[in-house]
Structure formats: C-alpha cells, structure tokens
Write a protein that holds these residues in place. Sequence first.
Motif, mmCIF file in Angstrom:
data_model
loop_
_atom_site.group_PDB
_atom_site.id
_atom_site.type_symbol
_atom_site.label_atom_id
_atom_site.label_comp_id
_atom_site.label_asym_id
_atom_site.label_seq_id
_atom_site.Cartn_x
_atom_site.Cartn_y
_atom_site.Cartn_z
ATOM 1 N N ASP A 99 -3.328 -24.838 35.009
ATOM 2 C CA ASP A 99 -4.287 -25.455 35.421
ATOM 3 C C ASP A 99 -4.717 -25.145 36.309
ATOM 4 O OD1 ASP A 99 -2.674 -27.921 34.573
ATOM 5 O OD2 ASP A 99 -1.344 -27.915 35.620
ATOM 6 N N ALA A 100 -6.057 -25.466 36.806
ATOM 7 C CA ALA A 100 -6.960 -25.062 37.800
ATOM 8 C C ALA A 100 -6.951 -24.338 38.798
ATOM 9 C CB ALA A 100 -8.501 -25.777 38.128
ATOM 10 N N ASP A 101 -5.341 -25.191 39.461
ATOM 11 C CA ASP A 101 -4.594 -24.451 40.915
ATOM 12 C C ASP A 101 -3.691 -23.649 40.689
ATOM 13 O OD1 ASP A 101 -2.981 -26.425 39.612
ATOM 14 O OD2 ASP A 101 -2.435 -27.407 41.367
ATOM 15 N N ALA A 102 -3.202 -23.481 39.224
ATOM 16 C CA ALA A 102 -2.586 -22.206 39.295
ATOM 17 C C ALA A 102 -2.715 -20.870 39.809
ATOM 18 C CB ALA A 102 -1.997 -22.283 37.226
ATOM 19 N N PRO A 103 -1.782 -19.835 40.772
ATOM 20 C CA PRO A 103 -2.555 -18.705 40.723
ATOM 21 C C PRO A 103 -3.046 -18.223 39.583
ATOM 22 C CG PRO A 103 -0.416 -19.023 41.855
ATOM 23 C CD PRO A 103 -0.422 -19.876 40.558
ATOM 24 N N ARG A 104 -4.414 -17.123 39.846
ATOM 25 C CA ARG A 104 -5.170 -16.588 38.739
ATOM 26 C C ARG A 104 -4.021 -15.000 38.866
ATOM 27 N NH1 ARG A 104 -5.989 -21.653 36.475
ATOM 28 N NH2 ARG A 104 -7.277 -21.715 35.067
ATOM 29 N N ILE A 105 -4.205 -14.743 38.393
ATOM 30 C CA ILE A 105 -4.275 -12.820 38.338
ATOM 31 C C ILE A 105 -4.619 -12.388 37.226
ATOM 32 C CG2 ILE A 105 -2.227 -10.911 38.155
ATOM 33 C CD1 ILE A 105 -0.961 -13.193 40.103
ATOM 34 N N ALA A 106 -5.531 -11.712 38.374
ATOM 35 C CA ALA A 106 -6.824 -10.810 37.477
ATOM 36 C C ALA A 106 -5.937 -9.524 36.440
ATOM 37 C CB ALA A 106 -7.843 -10.161 37.821
ATOM 38 N N VAL A 107 -6.306 -9.366 35.574
ATOM 39 C CA VAL A 107 -5.596 -7.523 34.630
ATOM 40 C C VAL A 107 -6.340 -7.045 34.123
ATOM 41 C CG1 VAL A 107 -4.044 -7.149 33.206
ATOM 42 C CG2 VAL A 107 -3.473 -9.711 33.876
ATOM 43 N N LEU A 108 -7.426 -6.407 35.450
ATOM 44 C CA LEU A 108 -8.044 -5.199 34.197
ATOM 45 C C LEU A 108 -7.675 -4.087 33.559
ATOM 46 C CD1 LEU A 108 -9.939 -4.487 37.997
ATOM 47 C CD2 LEU A 108 -10.255 -6.537 36.226
ATOM 48 N N HIS A 109 -7.798 -3.868 32.260
ATOM 49 C CA HIS A 109 -7.289 -3.112 31.366
ATOM 50 C C HIS A 109 -8.365 -2.080 30.652
ATOM 51 C CE1 HIS A 109 -8.074 -5.148 27.341
ATOM 52 N NE2 HIS A 109 -7.747 -6.581 28.301
ATOM 53 N N GLY A 110 -7.799 -1.094 30.096
ATOM 54 C CA GLY A 110 -8.997 -0.158 29.440
ATOM 55 C C GLY A 110 -9.672 0.367 30.427
ATOM 56 N N ILE A 111 -8.663 0.812 32.059
ATOM 57 C CA ILE A 111 -9.792 1.392 32.884
ATOM 58 C C ILE A 111 -9.778 2.804 33.004
ATOM 59 C CG2 ILE A 111 -10.562 1.564 35.628
ATOM 60 C CD1 ILE A 111 -11.013 -1.014 34.139
ATOM 61 N N ASP A 112 -10.749 3.086 32.163
ATOM 62 C CA ASP A 112 -10.619 4.835 31.571
ATOM 63 C C ASP A 112 -11.491 5.911 32.123
ATOM 64 O OD1 ASP A 112 -12.129 3.395 29.837
ATOM 65 O OD2 ASP A 112 -10.648 4.131 28.442
ATOM 66 N N ASP A 113 -12.968 5.199 32.395
ATOM 67 C CA ASP A 113 -13.599 6.197 33.320
ATOM 68 C C ASP A 113 -14.172 5.349 34.113
ATOM 69 O OD1 ASP A 113 -15.943 4.181 32.917
ATOM 70 O OD2 ASP A 113 -15.479 4.058 30.738
ATOM 71 N N PRO A 114 -15.235 6.494 35.087
ATOM 72 C CA PRO A 114 -15.708 5.972 36.176
ATOM 73 C C PRO A 114 -16.630 4.916 36.370
ATOM 74 C CG PRO A 114 -16.591 8.225 35.853
ATOM 75 C CD PRO A 114 -15.528 7.871 34.603
ATOM 76 N N PHE A 115 -17.331 4.873 35.052
ATOM 77 C CA PHE A 115 -18.265 3.464 35.201
ATOM 78 C C PHE A 115 -17.307 2.113 35.672
ATOM 79 C CE2 PHE A 115 -20.237 0.207 32.529
ATOM 80 C CZ PHE A 115 -21.326 0.211 32.927
ATOM 81 N N ALA A 116 -16.368 2.085 35.451
ATOM 82 C CA ALA A 116 -15.453 1.084 35.396
ATOM 83 C C ALA A 116 -15.086 0.698 37.035
ATOM 84 C CB ALA A 116 -14.052 1.244 34.624
ATOM 85 N N ALA A 117 -14.923 2.098 37.757
ATOM 86 C CA ALA A 117 -15.043 1.644 38.810
ATOM 87 C C ALA A 117 -16.905 1.044 39.963
ATOM 88 C CB ALA A 117 -15.147 2.945 39.701
ATOM 89 N N ARG A 118 -17.747 1.733 39.369
ATOM 90 C CA ARG A 118 -18.403 1.392 39.818
ATOM 91 C C ARG A 118 -18.823 -0.320 39.453
ATOM 92 N NH1 ARG A 118 -20.391 6.122 38.325
ATOM 93 N NH2 ARG A 118 -21.856 5.520 35.695
#
Length: 509
Positions: free
Chosen positions: A331-350
């Motif tokens: 449901d739209a009111d269920a808490p969303r957990i953002a899972v950022l994965h494949g974060i393996d280079d400096p560009f991802a931080a920008r």
Amino acid sequence: MITQQPGPFMQASLGGNVLVGLDGLQVVAPSSVLLLGWVGWPRGDDRPELSVSLDGRPLATLAQSHHDRPDLRDGLGLAIQAQGFAMVARLPPGTAASSQRLFLDAAGSAQGIALPRERVGPPIHELFGQCHWSVVFELLRHAALLPELGSLMHDDQGGLGAFTRWVDGLPLLPAAVDNVHGFLRLDAIATPSGEYAVAIALPAPVDAGTTLHAIALAGGPGGRRVIPLEGTAPLLGETGLLLHGRPAVPAALPSPPGELVVQLRGPGGDAWFRTRPAQKSAPDFLDALRRLASGAAGTDVMESFAWLRLLLEDRLEALAPAAGPAESAMDADAPRIAVLHGIDDPFAARLAFLAAPEIERRAAEVLVLGPRQAASAVADIFLERGQVPTRTSLDLAAAVRRGTYRRCALVPIDAQDLAEAVLEDGMDALFARNLPGTRLPMLLHLAAVAGRIEGADAMERVTRLMQQGAGGIRGFGRMEGAAGQLVGEHLAAFWRRAAPAFVTQVADA
C-alpha cells in the motif's frame, strides 16, 4: 573400528541348526525393543530372517542390519557361517517393558526362544561402544527418522543421548586434507541451506560393492541433532567417491554447517570419521561439486556429467520454492525502504547527492549496499543530512528471522535506475516498483540455494526479475566446460521459476 565383540550373554538354538547369540537387549521407550547379537546357520544355506513375536503374533521390524563377525569363526566351526545383527521391533501399545511374552524367531524354524524379561548387556551407551561401528551408524540414522527410537537421542545435556560417546570418539578430520585416514584426499563442503558433499580419493581402484553414507549433525541452543539427508546415489568413480546430500526437510533459515558422520564400507576396508565441512555459497558449492565429480570419475567424463545432471535435476525439483501468485505492491502508506545497490564507483556518490532530497521525501530508511568504501561514501551523504536512518548492510537472514521489514516495501535501486530517475524526473515511478517485505523469506531461500546470501547480491538478482521478469536471468557467471554451463543454467532456473513472485503490480503513487 571395533571388531572385538563381548561374549554373548545368551546363546540358544532356534532349530534347524540355526544358532543365535544375544549380546544386548534394551527396551527403548516408549514402544520398541532393541536386540543386538549374532545368528549362525549351515554354510551354503541362505541367512535366516529373524523376527520378534508376541504371543505368536509377529511384531513390525522398524530397522534391521547385519555385519561380519570374524570373532565367531573359530568357535562355530567351518560348517556354520555367522553374522552379527541389530534389530528394532515395535511393541504394541501398553506392552510392559518387563514382559516375558516376547520371542525371537527365525523363518523356517519350528521354535522360537523366549527373550529375557530384564535388560541384557551393559547400559546402551556402553553397548554401543562394544558394537560393530556399522551397527551404531545405522541406528543413529534410524533414530533420526523413527519416533520409536527418539528416546535414544535424548539426554539432559542436549547432546546425542546414547550416541554421544560413540560420535565423540570418532576421528575428527579436516574438511580439506591430503593423505589422512588411509585416503589420498578428503574434501567436505556445505551450503547455507544445509546441503553437504564429501569426496574421498583412494590410493587404489574403488572396489565393486563399496558404499559411502553420511549423517549430518546440526548444532544449536538445544544441542546437537541429527539431520536426515537424501538425494542422488553417490558417484563411485575409478579411484574416488563423491556423496551429495540435502536435508529431507529444507531449513527455514540459513545456518552454519555442523558435522558430518561418514561411513565408507567396501571389500578394501571400512572407515568411519567425523568432519566439519567448509561452507560455500551455492554457486561455489556446485562449482566445487563439478570439479570433485570430474576428479572422482577419472577418465570417464560421461559418468561424471550424467551424475551431475541427475543431481541437478533432483536438486531443482526438491529445493525450488513454490512461486505462488504475484503479490500487489505494498500500500502507498507502507514504509518504503530505499535499497541502493551496485554502488561501486565515485559517480554513484554524486548521483546520490543529487537525488538525496527526493529519496528522503519518499523513504523511511536508506540501505546502501556495495563495496565498503563506495557504500560508505554514499551513506555519508544521507548521514550528514540527518533526515532518515541509513545503514550500509543488509543481513537477509537476520531481517527474516526478526521480521524487520515484513510490513515495509523495499525499493531496489541500482546506479542506472538512479541516474535515469534523476535525469527524467522519474523518482515516483521508481518508488512505485517495490518488493513487499513478505517476499524476503523467499528471496533468502533463493539466495541460499541458488545465489549468495549477502544482501547486495540478492538485491541485484531480484532487481533484474522485477525489471525484466524471467528473461532478466541469463546464465550465472563463467564456469568451465559443458558441466559448468549445466551448473550455471541450473542456478538460473531457480530464479526464473520464482520470477512471478517478484514481478509485482505497480502501486498507485
């Protein structure tokens, strides 16, 4: 191995030149009786079948095994051949442990012998120390399967009951070692889901009739327990043997490997030992199994390939989770957990710096998965802003065990997704595609049997399923040769079968 047997506490004739000796008789609570002894019969005849009866009615035999008794040859003479036996018979409900109405019978004999009313032999744990080791091994295996033998496994210390002393007395061998216990090589491996494999290379060709069996012992707060294993018949090669076993009932959660109790029997000699297998992820386990099969089969490539194919077919049918119907997104009111994965280079931080305000507006928590340095750099952006809790790991097993995200929706986001969302103002669409927290147990099972239980690897694979369905899984890494391709396709098949469970409907933004 113990071959010296105690003298029989009872010896009698069953008629027809059939002799029996009773070394031990124990009533096993609550409803069975265990007999250990030997039977002798005229050389050239078939071995008589033994049974236990009560008032003329035969009792069901729960377990029975036979073994050599070389110590009897001189005493019985050349005209009689003999074997040791172990037998467990089920008592009718309400039968008194001290009943004298029990008889030991032999097929074809006109008479039986009345069994003693009291225990015969020493206490059962001492009796196991005097028995042929194959007898104790078989009883240990049966005790895990038969409720009637359950009391043999119980003690006040949460150990293995009557088997504790025998098991602890077995040689403990390393999981990977050369030139040990009469073997050229021993390898023992396991997966987080409870699969085991043991490979033995011998210094001489494997004799016909050689057998290899193993019993798994799992640890835990309640002490050790026996895990019955099943699966494809062992591979018996030119100079090696390879056994694979999986739990009859798959474990709900991954666990560290326990011990294996291994029995090797054959004309060339017998061996019993314990080992503590090395744990590997499912892909690494199967790749090692492929190599071990090739080594065991020697020059017979077709034999090892056919064995591996049969094993993988059986494994897929036994361990693939039932996908079930697709679930709607949370449901739209269920808490969303953002899972950022494949974060393996400096560009991802920008990218994360640019997207942070929009992510924080939609997410109740941020998980950043990837190599430590790169993941920490991204996490620092959110930590410095201080708007939402941020973590740099996902312990799938712990999350499932605790139900951490059961009422949440996880939103897997890789670097490419994030870049497109930033450039095309597509953050709402990105968060509408989510993984219901109720699907995490299935994801954990898939990761244990066909992937890696680290959160980053599991999230990468489930993202492909959510984006592309079954077509998003193409092979599984680089593995050598036709057998390697077979393993890769086998692993991919688990994820393809599960695709319907992860291709969710898009929630209303």
